[in-house]
Motif scaffolding. Structure first.
Motif, mmCIF file in Angstrom:
data_model
loop_
_atom_site.group_PDB
_atom_site.id
_atom_site.type_symbol
_atom_site.label_atom_id
_atom_site.label_comp_id
_atom_site.label_asym_id
_atom_site.label_seq_id
_atom_site.Cartn_x
_atom_site.Cartn_y
_atom_site.Cartn_z
ATOM 1 N N PRO A 38 0.804 -1.220 0.000
ATOM 2 C CA PRO A 38 0.000 0.000 0.000
ATOM 3 C C PRO A 38 0.839 1.272 0.000
ATOM 4 C CG PRO A 38 -0.277 -1.192 2.071
ATOM 5 C CD PRO A 38 0.662 -1.993 1.226
ATOM 6 N N PHE A 39 0.210 2.341 -0.429
ATOM 7 C CA PHE A 39 0.837 3.647 -0.495
ATOM 8 C C PHE A 39 1.443 4.021 0.860
ATOM 9 C CE2 PHE A 39 0.664 8.296 -0.122
ATOM 10 C CZ PHE A 39 1.438 8.642 -1.213
ATOM 11 N N GLY A 40 2.682 4.468 0.829
ATOM 12 C CA GLY A 40 3.381 4.892 2.041
ATOM 13 C C GLY A 40 4.117 3.793 2.769
ATOM 14 N N SER A 41 3.902 2.544 2.378
ATOM 15 C CA SER A 41 4.540 1.431 3.091
ATOM 16 C C SER A 41 5.912 1.074 2.530
ATOM 17 C CB SER A 41 3.646 0.189 3.069
ATOM 18 O OG SER A 41 3.565 -0.360 1.763
ATOM 19 N N TYR A 42 6.243 1.593 1.347
ATOM 20 C CA TYR A 42 7.518 1.222 0.720
ATOM 21 C C TYR A 42 8.311 2.403 0.177
ATOM 22 C CZ TYR A 42 4.859 1.623 -3.648
ATOM 23 O OH TYR A 42 4.093 2.081 -4.679
ATOM 24 N N GLN A 43 7.693 3.552 0.003
ATOM 25 C CA GLN A 43 8.388 4.686 -0.601
ATOM 26 C C GLN A 43 9.487 5.300 0.261
ATOM 27 O OE1 GLN A 43 5.057 4.280 -0.554
ATOM 28 N NE2 GLN A 43 4.155 4.810 -2.510
ATOM 29 N N PRO A 44 9.364 5.340 1.602
ATOM 30 C CA PRO A 44 10.378 6.047 2.399
ATOM 31 C C PRO A 44 11.800 5.491 2.276
ATOM 32 C CG PRO A 44 8.402 5.738 3.701
ATOM 33 C CD PRO A 44 8.232 4.937 2.438
ATOM 34 N N SER A 45 11.949 4.166 2.204
ATOM 35 C CA SER A 45 13.288 3.583 2.138
ATOM 36 C C SER A 45 13.199 2.114 1.751
ATOM 37 C CB SER A 45 13.992 3.692 3.493
ATOM 38 O OG SER A 45 13.395 2.819 4.430
ATOM 39 N N PRO A 46 14.284 1.557 1.214
ATOM 40 C CA PRO A 46 14.296 0.117 0.935
ATOM 41 C C PRO A 46 14.063 -0.715 2.197
ATOM 42 C CG PRO A 46 16.053 1.193 -0.265
ATOM 43 C CD PRO A 46 15.472 2.229 0.676
ATOM 44 N N GLU A 47 14.563 -0.252 3.327
ATOM 45 C CA GLU A 47 14.381 -0.996 4.578
ATOM 46 C C GLU A 47 12.907 -1.039 4.987
ATOM 47 O OE1 GLU A 47 18.509 0.289 4.121
ATOM 48 O OE2 GLU A 47 16.663 1.461 4.101
ATOM 49 N N ALA A 53 7.068 -5.694 2.923
ATOM 50 C CA ALA A 53 7.000 -6.862 2.044
ATOM 51 C C ALA A 53 7.103 -8.155 2.840
ATOM 52 C CB ALA A 53 8.099 -6.791 0.995
ATOM 53 N N ALA A 54 7.970 -8.196 3.830
ATOM 54 C CA ALA A 54 8.115 -9.398 4.661
ATOM 55 C C ALA A 54 6.817 -9.709 5.388
ATOM 56 C CB ALA A 54 9.261 -9.212 5.657
ATOM 57 N N ARG A 55 6.127 -8.674 5.800
ATOM 58 C CA ARG A 55 4.835 -8.878 6.475
ATOM 59 C C ARG A 55 3.807 -9.509 5.533
ATOM 60 N NH1 ARG A 55 1.738 -4.195 9.922
ATOM 61 N NH2 ARG A 55 -0.125 -5.412 10.391
ATOM 62 N N LEU A 56 3.772 -9.043 4.286
ATOM 63 C CA LEU A 56 2.838 -9.621 3.317
ATOM 64 C C LEU A 56 3.241 -11.033 2.917
ATOM 65 C CD1 LEU A 56 2.063 -6.529 1.051
ATOM 66 C CD2 LEU A 56 0.698 -7.483 2.924
ATOM 67 N N MET A 57 4.539 -11.282 2.819
ATOM 68 C CA MET A 57 5.011 -12.635 2.520
ATOM 69 C C MET A 57 4.640 -13.586 3.657
ATOM 70 S SD MET A 57 6.464 -12.414 -0.525
ATOM 71 C CE MET A 57 7.587 -13.789 -0.702
ATOM 72 N N ALA A 70 11.567 4.234 -12.321
ATOM 73 C CA ALA A 70 13.016 4.317 -12.080
ATOM 74 C C ALA A 70 13.358 4.683 -10.646
ATOM 75 C CB ALA A 70 13.640 5.318 -13.048
ATOM 76 N N VAL A 71 12.527 5.454 -9.984
ATOM 77 C CA VAL A 71 12.801 5.862 -8.608
ATOM 78 C C VAL A 71 12.804 4.665 -7.643
ATOM 79 C CG1 VAL A 71 10.411 6.397 -7.960
ATOM 80 C CG2 VAL A 71 12.294 7.666 -6.911
ATOM 81 N N MET A 72 12.219 3.561 -8.051
ATOM 82 C CA MET A 72 12.130 2.374 -7.187
ATOM 83 C C MET A 72 13.183 1.316 -7.497
ATOM 84 S SD MET A 72 9.770 2.458 -4.849
ATOM 85 C CE MET A 72 10.089 4.162 -4.468
ATOM 86 N N ILE A 73 14.114 1.593 -8.397
ATOM 87 C CA ILE A 73 15.129 0.598 -8.781
ATOM 88 C C ILE A 73 15.904 0.098 -7.565
ATOM 89 C CG2 ILE A 73 17.300 0.268 -10.030
ATOM 90 C CD1 ILE A 73 16.115 2.011 -12.259
ATOM 91 N N GLU A 74 16.371 0.992 -6.721
ATOM 92 C CA GLU A 74 17.133 0.596 -5.536
ATOM 93 C C GLU A 74 16.290 -0.269 -4.598
ATOM 94 O OE1 GLU A 74 19.310 2.589 -1.637
ATOM 95 O OE2 GLU A 74 18.694 3.890 -3.273
ATOM 96 N N THR A 75 15.038 0.098 -4.441
ATOM 97 C CA THR A 75 14.148 -0.667 -3.566
ATOM 98 C C THR A 75 13.889 -2.058 -4.119
ATOM 99 O OG1 THR A 75 13.125 1.338 -2.706
ATOM 100 C CG2 THR A 75 11.838 -0.698 -2.545
#
Length: 115
Positions: A38-47, A53-57, A70-75
């Protein structure tokens, strides 16, 4: 696009997506389960993305989906290097509704119709 009676997908929380993922996982034996971060759950940082993601897995997802380009390549690299499959997509970007001013299709070129 409407979910849970909202006008957009933006208000949906990680806890709700985890619940929905658990429900889907409990009701299927063979389907590939892709859970939407969901929005806001992954944008702040790869960590932060990894924690979400681990929670959903853990809830039963086989893969997570995120928006960004492209902004999400590192993540994406961070997640996949740690064993979390990622589905990215072009096209409908509901989490970008405020940035794009609409949820219409992006990244597609339609050929002209044949008469």
């Amino acid at each position: 696009m409407v979910i849970q009676g909202h006008a957009s997908t933006l208000p949906v929380k990680l806890a709700e997506m985890s619940y929905h993922t658990r429900c889907v996982a409990a009701g299927t034996e063979r389907a590939l389960i892709v859970a939407d971060l969901p929005f806001g759950s992954y944008q702040p940082s790869p960590e932060r993305a990894f924690a979400a993601a681990a929670r959903l897995m853990a809830a039963g997802a086989h893969m997570v989906k995120l928006e960004g380009g492209a902004v999400m390549i590192e993540t994406v690299a961070f997640l996949t290097q740690r064993g979390i499959p990622v589905c990215a997509h072009l096209g409908l970007l509901p989490q970008s509704v405020n940035q794009l001013a609409a949820t219409g299709c992006r990244g597609a070129r339609m050929p002209p119709p044949h008469n």
